[in-house]
Design a protein around this motif. Sequence first.
Motif, PDB file in Angstrom:
ATOM      1  N   ARG A 137       2.117  -4.261  -1.403  1.00  0.00           N
ATOM      2  CA  ARG A 137       1.791  -2.935  -1.899  1.00  0.00           C
ATOM      3  C   ARG A 137       0.789  -2.287  -0.955  1.00  0.00           C
ATOM      4  O   ARG A 137       0.105  -2.972  -0.184  1.00  0.00           O
ATOM      5  N   GLN A 138       0.714  -0.970  -1.065  1.00  0.00           N
ATOM      6  CA  GLN A 138      -0.231  -0.208  -0.267  1.00  0.00           C
ATOM      7  C   GLN A 138      -1.082   0.625  -1.205  1.00  0.00           C
ATOM      8  O   GLN A 138      -0.578   1.191  -2.184  1.00  0.00           O
ATOM      9  N   PHE A 139      -2.350   0.697  -0.893  1.00  0.00           N
ATOM     10  CA  PHE A 139      -3.308   1.371  -1.758  1.00  0.00           C
ATOM     11  C   PHE A 139      -3.590   2.804  -1.272  1.00  0.00           C
ATOM     12  O   PHE A 139      -3.224   3.161  -0.151  1.00  0.00           O
ATOM     13  N   PRO A 140      -4.237   3.616  -2.128  1.00  0.00           N
ATOM     14  CA  PRO A 140      -4.517   5.002  -1.717  1.00  0.00           C
ATOM     15  C   PRO A 140      -5.281   5.129  -0.413  1.00  0.00           C
ATOM     16  O   PRO A 140      -5.163   6.142   0.282  1.00  0.00           O
ATOM     17  N   ASN A 141      -6.087   4.124  -0.057  1.00  0.00           N
ATOM     18  CA  ASN A 141      -6.820   4.196   1.220  1.00  0.00           C
ATOM     19  C   ASN A 141      -5.989   3.634   2.373  1.00  0.00           C
ATOM     20  O   ASN A 141      -6.509   3.430   3.463  1.00  0.00           O
ATOM     21  N   TYR A 142      -4.705   3.376   2.108  1.00  0.00           N
ATOM     22  CA  TYR A 142      -3.710   2.909   3.090  1.00  0.00           C
ATOM     23  C   TYR A 142      -3.844   1.438   3.443  1.00  0.00           C
ATOM     24  O   TYR A 142      -3.036   0.928   4.226  1.00  0.00           O
ATOM     25  N   SER A 143      -4.833   0.736   2.883  1.00  0.00           N
ATOM     26  CA  SER A 143      -4.870  -0.700   3.074  1.00  0.00           C
ATOM     27  C   SER A 143      -3.694  -1.318   2.335  1.00  0.00           C
ATOM     28  O   SER A 143      -3.046  -0.659   1.499  1.00  0.00           O
ATOM     29  N   SER A 144      -3.413  -2.576   2.646  1.00  0.00           N
ATOM     30  CA  SER A 144      -2.220  -3.188   2.081  1.00  0.00           C
ATOM     31  C   SER A 144      -2.472  -4.651   1.751  1.00  0.00           C
ATOM     32  O   SER A 144      -3.366  -5.289   2.314  1.00  0.00           O
ATOM     33  N   GLU A 145      -1.695  -5.147   0.818  1.00  0.00           N
ATOM     34  CA  GLU A 145      -1.701  -6.563   0.455  1.00  0.00           C
ATOM     35  C   GLU A 145      -0.293  -7.118   0.573  1.00  0.00           C
ATOM     36  O   GLU A 145       0.678  -6.437   0.225  1.00  0.00           O
ATOM     37  N   LEU A 146      -0.198  -8.344   1.056  1.00  0.00           N
ATOM     38  CA  LEU A 146       1.050  -9.086   1.040  1.00  0.00           C
ATOM     39  C   LEU A 146       0.855 -10.267   0.102  1.00  0.00           C
ATOM     40  O   LEU A 146      -0.112 -11.008   0.238  1.00  0.00           O
ATOM     41  N   ASN A 147       1.755 -10.415  -0.856  1.00  0.00           N
ATOM     42  CA  ASN A 147       1.697 -11.507  -1.797  1.00  0.00           C
ATOM     43  C   ASN A 147       2.905 -12.424  -1.617  1.00  0.00           C
ATOM     44  O   ASN A 147       4.029 -11.946  -1.446  1.00  0.00           O
ATOM     45  N   VAL A 148       2.633 -13.714  -1.663  1.00  0.00           N
ATOM     46  CA  VAL A 148       3.713 -14.687  -1.590  1.00  0.00           C
ATOM     47  C   VAL A 148       3.530 -15.656  -2.748  1.00  0.00           C
ATOM     48  O   VAL A 148       2.468 -16.282  -2.887  1.00  0.00           O
ATOM     49  N   ASN A 149       4.553 -15.770  -3.590  1.00  0.00           N
ATOM     50  CA  ASN A 149       4.521 -16.674  -4.741  1.00  0.00           C
ATOM     51  C   ASN A 149       5.294 -17.957  -4.451  1.00  0.00           C
ATOM     52  O   ASN A 149       6.139 -17.995  -3.538  1.00  0.00           O
TER      53      ASN A 149
END
Lengths: 115, 112
Positions: free
Chosen positions: B67-79
């Motif tokens: 996902r990408q946040f309003p400040n354009y930073s992002s997270e990658l999640n792996v389950n």
Amino acid sequence: QQQVKQSPQSLIVQKGGISIINCAYENTAFDYFPWYQQFPGKGPALLIAIRPDVSEKKEGRFTISFNKSAKQFSLHIMDSQPGDSATYFCALYPPRGFGNEKLTFGTGTRLTIIP
Amino acid sequence: DAGVTQSPTHLIKTRGQHVTLRCSPISGHKSVSWYQQVLGQGPQFIFQYYEKEERGRGNFPDRFSARQFPNYSSELNVNALLLGDSALYLCASWVGPENIQYFGAGTRLSVL
């Protein structure tokens, strides 16, 4: 899926010599053809890139030669220096359009420059 | 100016766990992409985000999400981590019209 064939896998060149790395791709139009340099523990850094309407581009000691009809492009490093020792990746970049800006990388060439 | 920053730099997990990797793009860059680089190979595209919307997805299983946040930073999640998920995970950001992608140093994930 589009593939890029990169050769050689590894290359040893004497200091001051010319390093040559080659890439070949399949049938698809691309917007530009970049080369990335990657040092251990670092992310890839853009070295030089060429657009398909140009056959050669030179920046300092680095030159890209592009053969559109043969679907091949190569990186030449002139006067190779020990600091050039790194892994080099060619890549393909598709025409611009949202959802399409992904780089397709070659398998990499580990270049070692010896004194 | 700061380049693309990723955290953490190294991570060790066991099979079955989940992981979250973070990326801060270069200031002014609104597009972020994630790549997986297995040792000895070139980076493989995972996701692309622009203005918080997913714009592209590579050939990765649904265990991978981002996902990408309003400040354009992002997270990658792996389950449900697998041994084969061990790799260097790279984040890149860019802005038009040149669309040159700038990479961070990556997060080295080891799954035991």
